[in-house]
Write a protein that holds these residues in place. Structure first.
Motif, short mmCIF file in Angstrom:
data_model
loop_
_atom_site.label_atom_id
_atom_site.label_comp_id
_atom_site.label_asym_id
_atom_site.label_seq_id
_atom_site.Cartn_x
_atom_site.Cartn_y
_atom_site.Cartn_z
N THR A 73 9.80 -11.55 -4.53
CA THR A 73 10.07 -10.76 -3.34
C THR A 73 9.31 -9.44 -3.42
OG1 THR A 73 12.05 -9.85 -4.39
CG2 THR A 73 12.37 -11.76 -2.94
N LEU A 74 9.02 -8.88 -2.27
CA LEU A 74 8.30 -7.61 -2.23
C LEU A 74 9.20 -6.46 -2.65
CD1 LEU A 74 6.42 -7.95 1.18
CD2 LEU A 74 5.52 -8.38 -1.10
N THR A 75 8.66 -5.56 -3.42
CA THR A 75 9.34 -4.31 -3.72
C THR A 75 9.12 -3.37 -2.54
OG1 THR A 75 7.37 -3.36 -4.74
CG2 THR A 75 8.90 -4.55 -6.21
N ASP A 76 9.71 -2.20 -2.58
CA ASP A 76 9.45 -1.20 -1.54
C ASP A 76 7.96 -0.87 -1.49
OD1 ASP A 76 12.13 -1.11 -0.87
OD2 ASP A 76 12.53 0.73 -2.00
N ALA A 77 7.31 -0.80 -2.65
CA ALA A 77 5.87 -0.51 -2.69
C ALA A 77 5.07 -1.64 -2.05
CB ALA A 77 5.41 -0.28 -4.12
N GLY A 78 5.46 -2.88 -2.29
CA GLY A 78 4.78 -4.02 -1.67
C GLY A 78 4.96 -4.03 -0.17
N GLN A 79 6.18 -3.76 0.29
CA GLN A 79 6.43 -3.69 1.73
C GLN A 79 5.64 -2.54 2.36
OE1 GLN A 79 10.71 -3.39 1.89
NE2 GLN A 79 10.94 -5.60 2.09
N ASP A 80 5.60 -1.41 1.67
CA ASP A 80 4.87 -0.26 2.18
C ASP A 80 3.38 -0.56 2.30
OD1 ASP A 80 4.88 2.54 3.01
OD2 ASP A 80 3.74 2.90 1.17
N THR A 81 2.84 -1.30 1.33
CA THR A 81 1.42 -1.68 1.37
C THR A 81 1.13 -2.51 2.61
OG1 THR A 81 1.28 -1.63 -1.04
CG2 THR A 81 -0.40 -2.91 0.11
N LEU A 82 1.97 -3.49 2.90
CA LEU A 82 1.78 -4.30 4.11
C LEU A 82 2.01 -3.49 5.38
CD1 LEU A 82 3.38 -7.77 3.29
CD2 LEU A 82 0.97 -7.21 3.58
N TYR A 83 3.02 -2.63 5.36
CA TYR A 83 3.35 -1.83 6.53
C TYR A 83 2.19 -0.91 6.90
CZ TYR A 83 5.69 1.44 9.62
OH TYR A 83 6.01 2.22 10.69
N ARG A 84 1.60 -0.27 5.91
CA ARG A 84 0.46 0.63 6.19
C ARG A 84 -0.71 -0.13 6.81
NH1 ARG A 84 0.75 5.76 3.55
NH2 ARG A 84 2.62 5.89 2.29
N GLN A 85 -0.96 -1.35 6.34
CA GLN A 85 -2.04 -2.15 6.92
C GLN A 85 -1.69 -2.57 8.35
OE1 GLN A 85 -4.99 -2.49 6.11
NE2 GLN A 85 -5.72 -4.20 7.32
N ALA A 86 -0.43 -2.92 8.58
CA ALA A 86 0.00 -3.29 9.93
C ALA A 86 -0.15 -2.10 10.88
CB ALA A 86 1.45 -3.77 9.90
N GLU A 87 0.18 -0.91 10.42
CA GLU A 87 -0.01 0.29 11.24
C GLU A 87 -1.48 0.51 11.58
OE1 GLU A 87 1.77 3.57 9.00
OE2 GLU A 87 3.01 3.93 10.76
N THR A 88 -2.33 0.34 10.60
CA THR A 88 -3.77 0.51 10.82
C THR A 88 -4.29 -0.49 11.85
OG1 THR A 88 -4.10 1.35 8.58
CG2 THR A 88 -6.04 0.45 9.69
N LEU A 89 -3.92 -1.76 11.68
CA LEU A 89 -4.38 -2.79 12.61
C LEU A 89 -3.83 -2.57 14.01
CD1 LEU A 89 -4.15 -5.95 10.35
CD2 LEU A 89 -6.21 -4.73 11.07
N ALA A 90 -2.56 -2.17 14.10
CA ALA A 90 -1.96 -1.91 15.41
C ALA A 90 -2.71 -0.78 16.12
CB ALA A 90 -0.49 -1.57 15.27
N GLY A 91 -3.06 0.26 15.36
CA GLY A 91 -3.81 1.37 15.94
C GLY A 91 -5.19 0.96 16.41
N LEU A 92 -5.86 0.13 15.65
CA LEU A 92 -7.20 -0.34 16.02
C LEU A 92 -7.16 -1.22 17.26
CD1 LEU A 92 -8.61 -1.19 12.49
CD2 LEU A 92 -9.25 0.75 13.94
N CYS A 93 -6.06 -1.94 17.42
CA CYS A 93 -5.92 -2.86 18.56
C CYS A 93 -5.19 -2.20 19.72
CB CYS A 93 -5.15 -4.11 18.13
SG CYS A 93 -5.99 -5.07 16.87
N GLU A 94 -4.86 -0.92 19.56
CA GLU A 94 -4.13 -0.16 20.58
C GLU A 94 -2.80 -0.82 20.94
OE1 GLU A 94 -6.78 0.71 23.83
OE2 GLU A 94 -8.24 1.63 22.49
N LEU A 95 -2.11 -1.31 19.91
CA LEU A 95 -0.80 -1.91 20.06
C LEU A 95 0.26 -0.92 19.60
CD1 LEU A 95 -1.55 -5.42 18.53
CD2 LEU A 95 -1.32 -4.86 20.95
N PRO A 96 1.52 -1.12 20.02
CA PRO A 96 2.59 -0.26 19.49
C PRO A 96 2.66 -0.38 17.98
CG PRO A 96 3.41 -1.69 21.25
CD PRO A 96 2.02 -2.13 20.94
N ARG A 97 3.02 0.71 17.33
CA ARG A 97 3.15 0.70 15.88
C ARG A 97 4.29 -0.19 15.47
NH1 ARG A 97 3.19 6.64 13.76
NH2 ARG A 97 2.93 5.55 11.82
#
Length: 104
Positions: A73-97
């Motif tokens: 299972t993901l630790t908080d650090a693992g979840q944070d790593t995925l979350y930061r990438q999701a934020e980046t991609l959402a911003g690039l695609c002009e989607l809600p965070r």
């Protein structure tokens, strides 16, 4: 701190698989998830080596399900790593965070 870009492509996909697999994300379930996305079958030792690296980096917890099977299972650090990438991609695609249960 390990960032998404510090990971190999396979490791990125494996981290996403751990987040995506329902129930207990054990090696066979992760392998099945990844095999649906890769043209060539995934080697067990490749999975175990990368899961061990994730555990060492603090991205994944390894918990014993039974004498022969571990769940990952993901630790908080693992979840944070995925979350930061999701934020980046959402911003690039002009989607809600993305919204999560507490990840910053």
């Amino acid at each position: 701190m390990t960032t998404y870009h510090d990971l190999t492509g396979f490791q990125r996909n494996l981290l996403e698989a751990i987040a995506a697999v329902d129930d207990d994300p054990y090696v066979l379930a992760l392998k099945g998830y990844l095999n649906e996305r890769y043209a060539d079958p995934i080697n067990h030792s490749r999975l175990y080596q990368n899961l061990d690296q994730f555990t060492d980096k603090g991205l994944v917890n390894r918990d014993e399900l039974d004498a022969r099977t571990n769940a990952y299972t993901l630790t908080d650090a693992g979840q944070d790593t995925l979350y930061r990438q999701a934020e980046t991609l959402a911003g690039l695609c002009e989607l809600p965070r993305p919204v999560t249960g507490g990840a910053q």
